[in-house]
Scaffold this active site. Structure first.
Site, PDB file in Angstrom:
ATOM      1  N   HIS A 179     -13.577   1.646   0.504  1.00 29.26           N
ATOM      2  CA  HIS A 179     -13.851   0.995   1.854  1.00 29.26           C
ATOM      3  C   HIS A 179     -13.934  -0.606   1.421  1.00 29.26           C
ATOM      4  O   HIS A 179     -14.700  -1.045   1.552  1.00 29.26           O
ATOM      5  CB  HIS A 179     -14.188   0.924   3.096  1.00 29.26           C
ATOM      6  CG  HIS A 179     -13.492   2.331   3.801  1.00 29.26           C
ATOM      7  ND1 HIS A 179     -14.173   2.546   4.655  1.00 29.26           N
ATOM      8  CD2 HIS A 179     -12.619   2.735   4.002  1.00 29.26           C
ATOM      9  CE1 HIS A 179     -13.785   3.776   5.424  1.00 29.26           C
ATOM     10  NE2 HIS A 179     -12.052   3.570   4.718  1.00 29.26           N
ATOM     11  N   ARG A 232     -12.007  13.855   8.599  1.00 22.16           N
ATOM     12  CA  ARG A 232     -12.543  14.712   7.448  1.00 22.16           C
ATOM     13  C   ARG A 232     -14.657  14.606   8.339  1.00 22.16           C
ATOM     14  O   ARG A 232     -14.868  14.350   8.441  1.00 22.16           O
ATOM     15  CB  ARG A 232     -13.356  13.129   6.802  1.00 22.16           C
ATOM     16  CG  ARG A 232     -12.110  13.531   5.873  1.00 22.16           C
ATOM     17  CD  ARG A 232     -12.047  12.214   4.555  1.00 22.16           C
ATOM     18  NE  ARG A 232     -11.080  11.168   5.385  1.00 22.16           N
ATOM     19  CZ  ARG A 232     -10.704   9.802   4.755  1.00 22.16           C
ATOM     20  NH1 ARG A 232     -11.409   9.260   3.888  1.00 22.16           N
ATOM     21  NH2 ARG A 232     -10.125   9.039   5.716  1.00 22.16           N
ATOM     22  N   MET A 275     -10.346   8.998  18.782  1.00 21.59           N
ATOM     23  CA  MET A 275     -12.184   8.886  19.086  1.00 21.59           C
ATOM     24  C   MET A 275     -11.519   8.247  20.659  1.00 21.59           C
ATOM     25  O   MET A 275     -12.125   8.520  21.994  1.00 21.59           O
ATOM     26  CB  MET A 275     -12.806   7.323  18.694  1.00 21.59           C
ATOM     27  CG  MET A 275     -14.027   7.497  17.706  1.00 21.59           C
ATOM     28  SD  MET A 275     -15.471   8.754  18.755  1.00 21.59           S
ATOM     29  CE  MET A 275     -15.743   7.465  19.759  1.00 21.59           C
ATOM     30  N   GLY A 277     -11.032   6.745   8.789  1.00 17.64           N
ATOM     31  CA  GLY A 277     -12.321   6.912   7.933  1.00 17.64           C
ATOM     32  C   GLY A 277     -13.077   6.271   7.848  1.00 17.64           C
ATOM     33  O   GLY A 277     -12.929   5.127   8.428  1.00 17.64           O
ATOM     34  N   ARG A 330      -2.824  -1.814  -3.314  1.00 19.83           N
ATOM     35  CA  ARG A 330      -5.014  -1.407  -2.905  1.00 19.83           C
ATOM     36  C   ARG A 330      -4.528  -0.649  -3.251  1.00 19.83           C
ATOM     37  O   ARG A 330      -3.133   0.998  -3.552  1.00 19.83           O
ATOM     38  CB  ARG A 330      -4.511  -1.428  -1.076  1.00 19.83           C
ATOM     39  CG  ARG A 330      -5.890  -0.389  -0.759  1.00 19.83           C
ATOM     40  CD  ARG A 330      -5.734   0.699  -0.546  1.00 19.83           C
ATOM     41  NE  ARG A 330      -6.912   1.528  -0.481  1.00 19.83           N
ATOM     42  CZ  ARG A 330      -6.873   2.835   0.771  1.00 19.83           C
ATOM     43  NH1 ARG A 330      -5.613   3.122   0.256  1.00 19.83           N
ATOM     44  NH2 ARG A 330      -7.715   3.297   0.711  1.00 19.83           N
ATOM     45  N   LYS A 333       3.387   0.435   2.885  1.00 16.75           N
ATOM     46  CA  LYS A 333       3.234  -0.461   4.130  1.00 16.75           C
ATOM     47  C   LYS A 333       2.975  -1.561   2.954  1.00 16.75           C
ATOM     48  O   LYS A 333       2.958  -2.054   1.988  1.00 16.75           O
ATOM     49  CB  LYS A 333       2.113  -0.028   4.409  1.00 16.75           C
ATOM     50  CG  LYS A 333       1.931   0.676   5.326  1.00 16.75           C
ATOM     51  CD  LYS A 333       0.556   1.451   5.559  1.00 16.75           C
ATOM     52  CE  LYS A 333       0.456   2.893   6.671  1.00 16.75           C
ATOM     53  NZ  LYS A 333      -0.888   2.850   7.077  1.00 16.75           N
ATOM     54  N   LEU A 391     -15.909   1.292  10.874  1.00 15.39           N
ATOM     55  CA  LEU A 391     -15.292   2.988  11.538  1.00 15.39           C
ATOM     56  C   LEU A 391     -14.033   2.690  11.843  1.00 15.39           C
ATOM     57  O   LEU A 391     -13.473   1.820  13.014  1.00 15.39           O
ATOM     58  CB  LEU A 391     -16.331   2.624  13.047  1.00 15.39           C
ATOM     59  CG  LEU A 391     -18.006   2.390  12.584  1.00 15.39           C
ATOM     60  CD1 LEU A 391     -18.600   2.471  13.862  1.00 15.39           C
ATOM     61  CD2 LEU A 391     -18.476   3.728  12.498  1.00 15.39           C
ATOM     62  N   GLY A 392     -13.525   3.346  11.486  1.00  9.50           N
ATOM     63  CA  GLY A 392     -11.715   4.142  11.669  1.00  9.50           C
ATOM     64  C   GLY A 392     -11.545   5.532  11.488  1.00  9.50           C
ATOM     65  O   GLY A 392     -12.710   5.903  11.905  1.00  9.50           O
ATOM     66  N   GLU A 404      -7.798  -6.544   5.297  1.00  4.94           N
ATOM     67  CA  GLU A 404      -8.256  -5.715   3.938  1.00  4.94           C
ATOM     68  C   GLU A 404      -6.481  -6.098   2.994  1.00  4.94           C
ATOM     69  O   GLU A 404      -6.656  -6.864   1.919  1.00  4.94           O
ATOM     70  CB  GLU A 404      -8.064  -4.264   3.096  1.00  4.94           C
ATOM     71  CG  GLU A 404      -9.356  -4.073   4.157  1.00  4.94           C
ATOM     72  CD  GLU A 404      -9.124  -2.438   4.497  1.00  4.94           C
ATOM     73  OE1 GLU A 404      -9.708  -1.262   3.365  1.00  4.94           O
ATOM     74  OE2 GLU A 404      -8.331  -1.879   5.339  1.00  4.94           O
ATOM     75  N   ASN A 421       0.601  -1.004   0.316  1.00  7.40           N
ATOM     76  CA  ASN A 421       0.091   0.740  -0.007  1.00  7.40           C
ATOM     77  C   ASN A 421       0.543   1.251  -0.380  1.00  7.40           C
ATOM     78  O   ASN A 421       1.742   1.071   0.698  1.00  7.40           O
ATOM     79  CB  ASN A 421      -0.756  -0.207   0.909  1.00  7.40           C
ATOM     80  CG  ASN A 421      -1.573   1.300   1.494  1.00  7.40           C
ATOM     81  OD1 ASN A 421      -1.920   2.183   0.428  1.00  7.40           O
ATOM     82  ND2 ASN A 421      -2.501   0.427   1.900  1.00  7.40           N
TER      83      ASN A 421
END
Length: 392
Positions: free
Chosen positions: A182, A240, A283, A211, A94, A16, A208-209, A378, A9
Site C-alpha cells: 500500500h 485475508r 463491511m 485489503g 502500478r 483498470k 482500510l479497504g 493512488e 493497473n
C-alpha cells in the site's frame, strides 16, 4: 496538444486505467477512468469522465476473445479517438513489488523488467500480470515511455531492525524480509497531510479497504507497517486472515491434511472478516447484519487497529495525528468512532458530528492527537511520479 499520462493497473483478467492531462508544475488533472474486464473470456469495457458520468461502454462477443495486448491497444486507441487534444507522453504502472533494486519510481527498460520478473515468486498474485502489462505496452507502443511505481518502495525507509525476520541469514537472504505494501497510498497521504496538519510529525495512517494495513510515519517517512513479506500479514481484511501464529499452518497440515494450495486459498479467500462472520467480507453487509458473528468480526478488526496503533505510537515516541483512508476508512463512521474512542489514552477525542460527516477533521479542537479522514488517490500519485520522470 497537451501531454497526458495513462495510468494502468493490470490484473489477471482486467485492465483498470485512468488518463490525466499534465500542465507542467500543476498536478495532473483527471480526464477519465475505466476498465476492461473479462479478458480472455467475455470482455467488456466502460469509461467514465472525471465526474463519474458514463461516457462509453461496449462488450465483445465470446467468438471475439480479447487478450491483454489487445485490451491495452483498445484503451490507447479509445483515448486517442475520444481525447483529441491529448498526446500520451508516458504510461504509469502500478507494480506491487520493487524489491531491493528499486526504492522509488523508475523508467522501465529491459533491465528493469528482468529485475521485476525475479520477484514473481515472492508475489505471484499480482507481479506476473503487472510485468505482462509492461511487456504488452512495449510491444504495442515500442516508443512510448513507461514508468513503474512500486507498492514496496515507500517502506524502504524503515529502519533495518523493522525490515528483519528472526530467521537464519542463509534462509532469509535478501528476499525474505518485511517489505510492506500500500506504499503508493501512504505516499499520497504523506504529501496531503501537511495541508491539514502541518505540524504533525508522528503519524499513523490506517488504509482500510478490502485489503487493509497501517503505517507509522515520522516526518512523512515509513518507520513500520503492518503488512509484511506478503500482503497477507497484519490487520484482518475482507477475506485475508492478517497476522496469525504460523504454527496454525503446521497443525492444519498435520491434523487436517491441508496442502499448500488449500492453505493459500484458506488464508487469502476464506478468512478475515468473512471467516469470522460467516456472513461476508464486506463491511457494509456486516454493519447491516444482525448475526452475532458479524459484530464479532467488526470488533476483531477494531481491536487489531487499536493494538497496532498502540505499538506504532511507541515506535514513534508519541502520536501527533491519526489518519483514516481507503474505502472503509473514508466511509465507515461507526468503525472510526469505535477506534477513536479506544485511542483516548493516546490523546484522541472524537468529534461525533464531524465523524458522521466524514471529516476531514474528526477530532475535537482540544484533542492532543488530531484525527483525520483523508481520501487516498493512488492513481494520481502514479500519474505525478510518471509526469515527473518524463518531464511533462
Amino acid at each position: 496538444m497537451a501531454n497526458g499520462i495513462l495510468v494502468i493497473n493490470v490484473g489477471s483478467t482486467s485492465v483498470k486505467f485512468a488518463a490525466y492531462r499534465c500542465g507542467g508544475a500543476v498536478s495532473p488533472d483527471l480526464i477519465c477512468r475505466g476498465e476492461v474486464e473479462g479478458i480472455g473470456s467475455q470482455p467488456s469495457f466502460a469509461a467514465r469522465d472525471s465526474t463519474g458520468k458514463l461516457v462509453d461502454a461496449r462488450d465483445w462477443e465470446k467468438a471475439q476473445p480479447l487478450e491483454l495486448e489487445g485490451a491495452l491497444k483498445f484503451v490507447t486507441g479509445w483515448l486517442e479517438g475520444h481525447e483529441h487534444d491529448i498526446t500520451i507522453a508516458a504510461v504509469g504502472h502500478r507494480v506491487v513489488h520493487g524489491g531491493l533494486a528499486f526504492d522509488g519510481p523508475v523508467l522501465v527498460d529491459e533491465k528493469v523488467i528482468s529485475e521485476l520478473e525475479k520477484l514473481e515468486t515472492a508475489e505471484p498474485s499480482h507481479q506476473p500480470f503487472e510485468v505482462d502489462g509492461i511487456r504488452a505496452v512495449a510491444r504495442a507502443h515500442p516508443k512510448l515511455r513507461q514508468v513503474a511505481v512500486f507498492d514496496t518502495s515507500f517502506h524502504r525507509t524503515m529502519p533495518a531492525v523493522a525490515q528483519r525476520y528472526a530467521l537464519p541469514a542463509a534462509i532469509a537472504g535478501d528476499l525474505i524480509r518485511h517489505w510492506g505494501f500500500h506504499g503508493t497510498s501512504y505516499d499520497y497521504i504523506s504529501r496531503a497531510l501537511p495541508g491539514y496538519a502541518p505540524n504533525a510529525r508522528r503519524v499513523i495512517v490506517a488504509h482500510l479497504g478490502g485489503g487493509a494495513s497501517m503505517c507509522a510515519m515520522l516526518d512523512g517517512k515509513s518507520m513500520d507497517t503492518s503488512m509484511g513479506f506478503t500482503a497477507l500479514d497484519g490487520l484482518p481484511m475482507s477475506t485475508r486472515c492478517g497476522a496469525i501464529d504460523p504454527g496454525i499452518l503446521f497443525f492444519l497440515m498435520r491434523a487436517r491434511k491441508l496442502g499448500a494450495t488449500e492453505l493459500e486459498n484458506l488464508l487469502y479467500t476464506k478468512s478475515g472478516l468473512l471467516g469470522i462472520s460467516g456472513v461476508s467480507g464486506d463491511m457494509r453487509m456486516l454493519l447491516d447484519s444482525t448475526a452475532p458473528a458479524a459484530a464479532e468480526a467488526i470488533e476483531y478488526l477494531v481491536y487489531q487497529i487499536v493494538k497496532f496503533a498502540g505499538a506504532y505510537t511507541a515506535v514513534l515516541g508519541g502520536l501527533d495525528a491519526f489518519v483514516f483512508t481507503a474505502g472503509i476508512g473514508e466511509n465507515d463512521a461507526p468503525l472510526r468512532a469505535a477506534v477513536v474512542q479506544k485511542l483516548a489514552c493516546l490523546g484522541a477525542k472524537l468529534d461525533v458530528e464531524a465523524n458522521n460527516h466524514n471529516g476531514p477533521r474528526i477530532s475535537t479542537e482540544d484533542s492532543e492527537a488530531s484525527v483525520w479522514v483523508i481520501p487516498t488517490n493512488e492513481e494520481l500519485m502514479i500519474a505525478r511520479h510518471a509526469a515527473a520522470l518524463v518531464g511533462v
